[in-house]
Design a protein around this motif. Structure first.
Motif, mmCIF file in Angstrom:
data_model
loop_
_atom_site.group_PDB
_atom_site.id
_atom_site.type_symbol
_atom_site.label_atom_id
_atom_site.label_comp_id
_atom_site.label_asym_id
_atom_site.label_seq_id
_atom_site.Cartn_x
_atom_site.Cartn_y
_atom_site.Cartn_z
ATOM 1 N N LEU A 150 57.926 -22.315 30.989
ATOM 2 C CA LEU A 150 56.746 -23.098 30.618
ATOM 3 C C LEU A 150 55.623 -22.755 31.607
ATOM 4 N N PRO A 151 54.974 -21.615 31.432
ATOM 5 C CA PRO A 151 53.989 -21.136 32.412
ATOM 6 C C PRO A 151 52.780 -22.048 32.533
ATOM 7 N N VAL A 152 52.155 -21.967 33.700
ATOM 8 C CA VAL A 152 50.926 -22.715 33.967
ATOM 9 C C VAL A 152 49.738 -21.769 33.829
ATOM 10 N N VAL A 153 48.907 -22.027 32.830
ATOM 11 C CA VAL A 153 47.673 -21.265 32.600
ATOM 12 C C VAL A 153 46.547 -22.273 32.408
ATOM 13 N N ALA A 154 45.450 -22.077 33.111
ATOM 14 C CA ALA A 154 44.309 -22.983 33.010
ATOM 15 C C ALA A 154 43.050 -22.185 32.696
ATOM 16 N N GLU A 155 42.057 -22.879 32.132
ATOM 17 C CA GLU A 155 40.885 -22.181 31.609
ATOM 18 C C GLU A 155 39.584 -22.888 31.905
ATOM 19 N N THR A 156 38.513 -22.097 31.938
ATOM 20 C CA THR A 156 37.150 -22.583 31.779
ATOM 21 C C THR A 156 36.426 -21.633 30.826
ATOM 22 N N TRP A 157 35.317 -22.097 30.275
ATOM 23 C CA TRP A 157 34.645 -21.407 29.159
ATOM 24 C C TRP A 157 33.582 -20.446 29.675
ATOM 25 N N ASP A 158 33.691 -19.161 29.304
ATOM 26 C CA ASP A 158 32.717 -18.161 29.756
ATOM 27 C C ASP A 158 31.875 -17.602 28.602
ATOM 28 N N GLY A 159 31.760 -18.372 27.520
ATOM 29 C CA GLY A 159 31.095 -17.866 26.328
ATOM 30 C C GLY A 159 29.593 -17.736 26.413
ATOM 31 N N TRP A 160 28.962 -18.238 27.494
ATOM 32 C CA TRP A 160 27.519 -18.015 27.646
ATOM 33 C C TRP A 160 27.240 -16.551 27.974
ATOM 34 N N LEU A 161 28.117 -15.946 28.766
ATOM 35 C CA LEU A 161 27.901 -14.567 29.196
ATOM 36 C C LEU A 161 28.791 -13.566 28.481
ATOM 37 N N SER A 162 29.930 -14.006 27.942
ATOM 38 C CA SER A 162 30.931 -13.072 27.443
ATOM 39 C C SER A 162 31.254 -13.292 25.968
ATOM 40 N N ASP A 163 31.775 -12.257 25.356
ATOM 41 C CA ASP A 163 32.275 -12.294 23.976
ATOM 42 C C ASP A 163 33.627 -12.993 23.980
ATOM 43 N N ILE A 164 33.591 -14.317 24.069
ATOM 44 C CA ILE A 164 34.826 -15.071 24.248
ATOM 45 C C ILE A 164 35.730 -14.999 23.023
ATOM 46 N N ASN A 165 35.133 -14.797 21.838
ATOM 47 C CA ASN A 165 35.948 -14.691 20.620
ATOM 48 C C ASN A 165 36.416 -13.265 20.338
ATOM 49 N N GLY A 166 36.142 -12.365 21.273
ATOM 50 C CA GLY A 166 36.608 -10.989 21.131
ATOM 51 C C GLY A 166 37.996 -10.761 21.685
ATOM 52 N N PHE A 167 38.546 -11.765 22.403
ATOM 53 C CA PHE A 167 39.927 -11.721 22.909
ATOM 54 C C PHE A 167 40.176 -10.443 23.710
ATOM 55 N N HIS A 168 39.382 -10.260 24.756
ATOM 56 C CA HIS A 168 39.442 -9.016 25.522
ATOM 57 C C HIS A 168 40.508 -9.026 26.611
ATOM 58 N N VAL A 169 41.009 -10.186 26.987
ATOM 59 C CA VAL A 169 42.098 -10.243 27.956
ATOM 60 C C VAL A 169 43.398 -9.904 27.238
ATOM 61 N N LYS A 170 44.092 -8.884 27.724
ATOM 62 C CA LYS A 170 45.316 -8.390 27.092
ATOM 63 C C LYS A 170 46.509 -8.593 28.023
ATOM 64 N N PRO A 171 47.731 -8.508 27.481
ATOM 65 C CA PRO A 171 48.912 -8.685 28.337
ATOM 66 C C PRO A 171 48.932 -7.758 29.542
ATOM 67 N N GLU A 172 48.478 -6.513 29.373
ATOM 68 C CA GLU A 172 48.524 -5.584 30.501
ATOM 69 C C GLU A 172 47.630 -6.017 31.649
ATOM 70 N N HIS A 173 46.560 -6.770 31.345
ATOM 71 C CA HIS A 173 45.699 -7.275 32.406
ATOM 72 C C HIS A 173 46.429 -8.354 33.200
ATOM 73 N N VAL A 174 47.191 -9.176 32.504
ATOM 74 C CA VAL A 174 47.991 -10.201 33.170
ATOM 75 C C VAL A 174 49.047 -9.552 34.058
ATOM 76 N N PHE A 175 49.739 -8.543 33.524
ATOM 77 C CA PHE A 175 50.762 -7.842 34.308
ATOM 78 C C PHE A 175 50.156 -7.272 35.593
ATOM 79 N N THR A 176 48.973 -6.684 35.469
ATOM 80 C CA THR A 176 48.335 -6.068 36.632
ATOM 81 C C THR A 176 47.946 -7.111 37.671
ATOM 82 N N ALA A 177 47.362 -8.223 37.226
ATOM 83 C CA ALA A 177 46.976 -9.281 38.167
ATOM 84 C C ALA A 177 48.195 -9.803 38.919
ATOM 85 N N LEU A 178 49.318 -9.946 38.233
ATOM 86 C CA LEU A 178 50.541 -10.430 38.865
ATOM 87 C C LEU A 178 51.154 -9.373 39.778
ATOM 88 N N ASP A 179 51.272 -8.164 39.278
ATOM 89 C CA ASP A 179 51.919 -7.102 40.056
ATOM 90 C C ASP A 179 51.138 -6.752 41.314
#
Length: 398
Positions: A150-179
Motif C-alpha cells: 500500500l504505497p504512499v504517494v502524495a500530490e499537488t497540482w501543477d496544471g498552471w505550468l504543465s500539461d497535467i492531462n498529458g500523463f508525462h510521468v512514467k514508471p521508468e521515472h519512478v524507478f530512476t528516482a528510487l534507484d
C-alpha cells in the motif's frame, strides 16, 4: 524533446552549487534553531532523496505533447537496503483537498512500510503502481517477498505550468528516482515533484531544512521536506515580515490545486502543500501524529491559512528501531520519549517547516510553461531590501 534531469542528493556538492540562487540563510534571512550540517531532511541518518525532473516544450498547450513541467520526488526512510525494516509513522490532514495514498494503513498499523513519493495530481496512480513494480523487481535480489503493498504517494497540482492531462510521468521515472536516491545535499526549487509548482504566487517547489537538538535535550536530529504549491501573494510572511504585501502584485489565479476556471480564481487560496517530517528520535505512532500536527504551525509562520481548496497533508516518521520478532505472540522491546520530551521536537518541527518553505521559494527560479503562463521567482534583492527595512536582515550565513 523531453529533457529529463535526474537529481539526487550529492554528497560531493554543496546545495548552493546545485542552483544559481542562494539558500534562504545564505541570503541573510534569519531563522530560529540550530540546523544539521546539510540543513536538509538527509541529516537524519539513513534517509535518502531522489528527484526526476521532466521539462519539455514551450507555447500553447497540446494535451499529450506539452509543455511539460513536472516530475517525481522519492524519499526513502531507511534507504534502499533490501531488508529495510518499516518505520513508525503518523499522518495529519490540515485540509483534505488532496491525496496521500496508503494513509489508512498507517493510521491503522502505525507503520510506514516503504518509500514516500511526491508528484503531480494526475500522476498519483502511475506512481503508486510503479512503486509496487519496483518493490517486486527487487524481491528477487534478497528483499523479502512482496505479497501486497500500500504505497504512499502524495500530490499537488501543477496544471498552471504543465500539461497535467498529458500523463508525462512514467514508471521508468519512478524507478530512476528510487534507484538514484542518495543521502547528502538535496536539490531544491523546481526539481522533481516540485518542478511545476507555484507558492504564494511565486515559483515554488521542493524545499528542505533540519534541526539538531542540544545534547541535554536528547541530541536528536529532525528533518523536513516540503512540496510547496500553496498560498496567495498577499499572505506571504518571511521572518515575521509581510513580504508578500510589500512586494505586491499577484493575481491569485494560479495557486490552485483543483481550479475549474484558471482565469477566474479571485477569492481565497486553492493551493496545496505536502510536508514530510523525519526524525531519529524514538517516537511511537501517536507521538508522530502529534509531530505531524505541529507542521501546521510552521506553515502558518509563512502566512498560509489553509483555504478550502487547499490540500495540506503531512506525514512524520521515525528512523529509530521499531523492534521485530519472527514469533507470533512474542513481545518486542520498543523505546519512546516521554510526553515531556516531545516539546523540543515540536519546536524543531515548526522551525524546520518554516525554513523549508522559504528555501523552496528562494530556490525557485522564474519559469514559463503552458500557454505562456509564468511563475516569477522571488526577487531576492527586493526581499533583502524589505527585510532590511524591518531590521530583519542578518549577515548571510557562511
Amino acid at each position: 524533446m523531453l529533457r529529463i534531469t535526474i537529481l539526487t542528493a550529492l554528497a560531493a556538492l554543496s546545495v548552493a552549487s546545485l542552483s544559481a540562487r542562494p539558500r534562504a540563510r545564505d541570503a541573510g534571512i534569519p531563522f530560529d534553531g540550530t540546523p544539521g550540517p546539510l540543513n536538509a531532511i538527509t541529516d537524519v541518518q539513513g534517509v535518502e532523496v531522489g528527484h526526476v525532473t521532466l521539462i519539455a516544450g514551450d507555447g500553447p498547450l497540446e494535451v499529450g505533447r506539452g509543455p511539460v513541467r513536472t516530475g517525481v520526488t522519492a524519499i526513502l526512510p531507511r534507504g534502499k537496503a533490501a531488508d529495510a525494516a518499516p518505520v513508525f509513522a503518523g499522518t495529519y490532514s490540515l485540509n483534505g483537498n488532496g491525496e496521500m495514498t496508503g494513509t489508512a494503513w498507517i493510521e491503522e498499523s502505525g507503520f510506514l512500510e516503504g518509500p514516500i513519493l511526491l508528484t503531480n495530481t494526475h500522476s498519483v496512480g502511475v506512481v503508486r503502481d510503479a512503486i509496487i513494480a519496483w518493490q517486486v523487481r527487487r524481491s528477487g535480489s534478497g528483499r523479502r517477498d512482496v505479497p501486497w503493498s500500500l504505497p504512499v504517494v502524495a500530490e499537488t497540482w501543477d496544471g498552471w505550468l504543465s500539461d497535467i492531462n498529458g500523463f508525462h510521468v512514467k514508471p521508468e521515472h519512478v524507478f530512476t528516482a528510487l534507484d538514484d536516491a542518495r543521502n547528502g545535499p538535496v536539490p531544491e526549487g523546481s526539481v522533481g515533484g516540485g518542478t511545476g509548482m507555484v507558492s504564494y504566487e511565486f515559483k515554488g517547489g521542493i524545499g528542505t531544512a533540519s534541526r539538531r537538538l542540544a545534547a541535554d535535550l536528547g541530541g536528536f536530529t529532525l528533518g523536513v521536506l516540503v512540496q510547496a504549491n500553496h498560498g496567495v501573494r498577499r499572505q506571504l510572511v518571511v521572518a515575521g515580515v509581510p513580504v508578500g504585501r510589500e512586494i505586491g502584485g499577484g493575481t491569485r489565479r494560479f495557486a490552485g490545486s483543483n481550479p475549474t476556471d484558471l482565469a477566474g480564481l479571485s477569492v481565497g487560496e486553492t493551493g496545496s502543500i505536502l510536508i514530510i517530517v523525519a526524525t531519529d528520535a524514538p517516537l511511537l505512532p501517536h507521538q508522530l501524529k502529534r509531530l505531524a500536527r505541529r507542521a501546521a504551525l510552521g506553515l502558518a509562520r509563512t502566512g498560509a491559512v489553509s483555504g478550502n481548496g487547499s490540500g495540506d497533508l503531512f506525514l512524520a516518521f521515525s528512523t529509530a528501531p521499531v523492534g521485530t520478532s519472527a514469533a507470533i505472540g512474542t513481545p518486542v522491546d520498543v523505546k519512546a520519549l516521554t510526553n515531556e520530551g516531545m516539546s523540543p521536537l515540536f519546536e524543531s518541527t515548526v522551525e524546520a517547516v518554516e525554513e523549508a518553505i522559504i528555501n523552496a521559494l528562494v530556490a525557485g527560479e522564474t519559469m514559463t510553461g503552458r500557454d505562456g503562463h509564468t511563475a516569477e521567482g522571488v526577487p531576492i534583492p527586493r526581499l533583502q531590501e524589505i527585510l532590511k527595512q524591518y531590521n530583519r536582515l542578518v549577515a548571510p550565513a557562511r
